[in-house]
Motif scaffolding. Structure first.
Motif, PDB file in Angstrom:
ATOM      1  N   ASP A 153       0.861  -1.189   0.000  1.00 31.01           N
ATOM      2  CA  ASP A 153       0.000   0.000   0.000  1.00 31.01           C
ATOM      3  C   ASP A 153       0.897   1.239   0.000  1.00 31.01           C
ATOM      4  O   ASP A 153       1.477   1.596   1.020  1.00 31.01           O
ATOM      5  N   LEU A 154       1.003   1.877  -1.147  1.00 28.97           N
ATOM      6  CA  LEU A 154       1.901   3.027  -1.276  1.00 28.97           C
ATOM      7  C   LEU A 154       1.234   4.355  -0.925  1.00 28.97           C
ATOM      8  O   LEU A 154       1.832   5.411  -1.122  1.00 28.97           O
ATOM      9  N   SER A 155       0.026   4.319  -0.363  1.00 27.12           N
ATOM     10  CA  SER A 155      -0.678   5.570  -0.049  1.00 27.12           C
ATOM     11  C   SER A 155       0.046   6.388   1.011  1.00 27.12           C
ATOM     12  O   SER A 155      -0.147   7.609   1.079  1.00 27.12           O
ATOM     13  N   THR A 156       0.886   5.765   1.829  1.00 34.53           N
ATOM     14  CA  THR A 156       1.630   6.507   2.858  1.00 34.53           C
ATOM     15  C   THR A 156       3.109   6.688   2.492  1.00 34.53           C
ATOM     16  O   THR A 156       3.900   7.116   3.328  1.00 34.53           O
ATOM     17  N   GLU A 177       6.288   8.432   1.252  1.00 33.91           N
ATOM     18  CA  GLU A 177       6.795   9.794   1.118  1.00 33.91           C
ATOM     19  C   GLU A 177       8.295   9.745   0.939  1.00 33.91           C
ATOM     20  O   GLU A 177       8.967   8.881   1.511  1.00 33.91           O
ATOM     21  N   CYS A 209       7.279   4.795   4.621  1.00 32.00           N
ATOM     22  CA  CYS A 209       5.984   4.260   4.198  1.00 32.00           C
ATOM     23  C   CYS A 209       5.365   3.593   5.420  1.00 32.00           C
ATOM     24  O   CYS A 209       5.325   2.363   5.530  1.00 32.00           O
ATOM     25  N   GLY A 214       2.459   3.040   6.509  1.00 36.71           N
ATOM     26  CA  GLY A 214       1.346   2.113   6.305  1.00 36.71           C
ATOM     27  C   GLY A 214       1.807   0.698   6.008  1.00 36.71           C
ATOM     28  O   GLY A 214       1.058  -0.261   6.191  1.00 36.71           O
ATOM     29  N   CYS A 215       3.056   0.554   5.567  1.00 36.35           N
ATOM     30  CA  CYS A 215       3.632  -0.774   5.282  1.00 36.35           C
ATOM     31  C   CYS A 215       4.704  -1.163   6.307  1.00 36.35           C
ATOM     32  O   CYS A 215       5.419  -2.146   6.115  1.00 36.35           O
TER      33      CYS A 215
END
Length: 191
Positions: A131-134, A136, A158, A160-161
């Motif tokens: 999940d790359l949504s987090t 930076e 990241c 979220g991961c």
């Protein structure tokens, strides 16, 4: 006796004729390979059931990939990482490349040498970055050196991961390949 002498004289000429024939055949074969983009792996793919289209496309990409600067090579690497494109990211490494990975969370250190081991590292990393949504990357500094080499300093995370912090230092050779990459991460298991 005359027949035996005739056979001996003809047998002496036969190896020369065979060598000439084989030499011409080899030259024709090599010329055909040069023009048709034949490789041993494509031969194996056709004759043992594997498709070679992807390998041929990758080989053509690799042949065309010749960044003029560390900035260009870095852009390829950065884009490939964001796209999780394993083939594209591997264009930046060669058999002399070494990646050292240290994890602050558990104190583990692993060294990857050569393209096979580095490819394995990225395969595992991309599996973990589901999940790359987090994702930076607040710092990405590129330094060109006279003579063609250079370095990149990258800070990313990241969470979220499970990657709370990460820093990478990339050392590029004059051929614009990554020769050394040092990575320090703080990676925790994410439930």
């Amino acid at each position: 006796m005359a027949l035996a002498a005739s056979m001996r004289s003809n047998s002496a000429a036969q190896p020369r004729a065979i060598k000439s024939f084989l030499g011409l055949t080899l030259l024709a074969f090599l010329a055909a390979c040069w023009q048709s983009d034949w490789t041993f792996s494509s031969y194996c793919g056709r004759h043992f059931g594997a498709s070679n289209r992807q390998g041929r496309a990758l080989r053509h990409t690799a042949m065309r990939y010749a960044p003029a600067s560390v900035s260009e090579a870095w852009q390829n690497h950065f884009d490939a990482f964001g796209e999780q494109d394993l083939d594209k990211i591997m264009l930046d490494y060669d058999e002399t490349s070494t990646v050292t990975l240290y994890n602050n969370a558990d104190g583990s250190k692993v060294v990857y040498k050569g393209t096979d081991h580095i490819r394995h590292m990225f395969t595992e990393l991309f599996d973990g970055l589901s999940d790359l949504s987090t994702l930076e990357a607040p710092v990405s500094d590129v330094y060109e050196m006279s003579g063609g080499g250079g370095q990149v300093f990258l800070v990313w995370k990241c969470p979220g991961c499970g990657f709370d912090t990460a820093t990478d230092t990339f050392i590029f050779g004059p051929d614009k390949k990554i020769k050394f990459q040092n990575i320090v991460v703080t990676e925790y298991d994410v439930e």
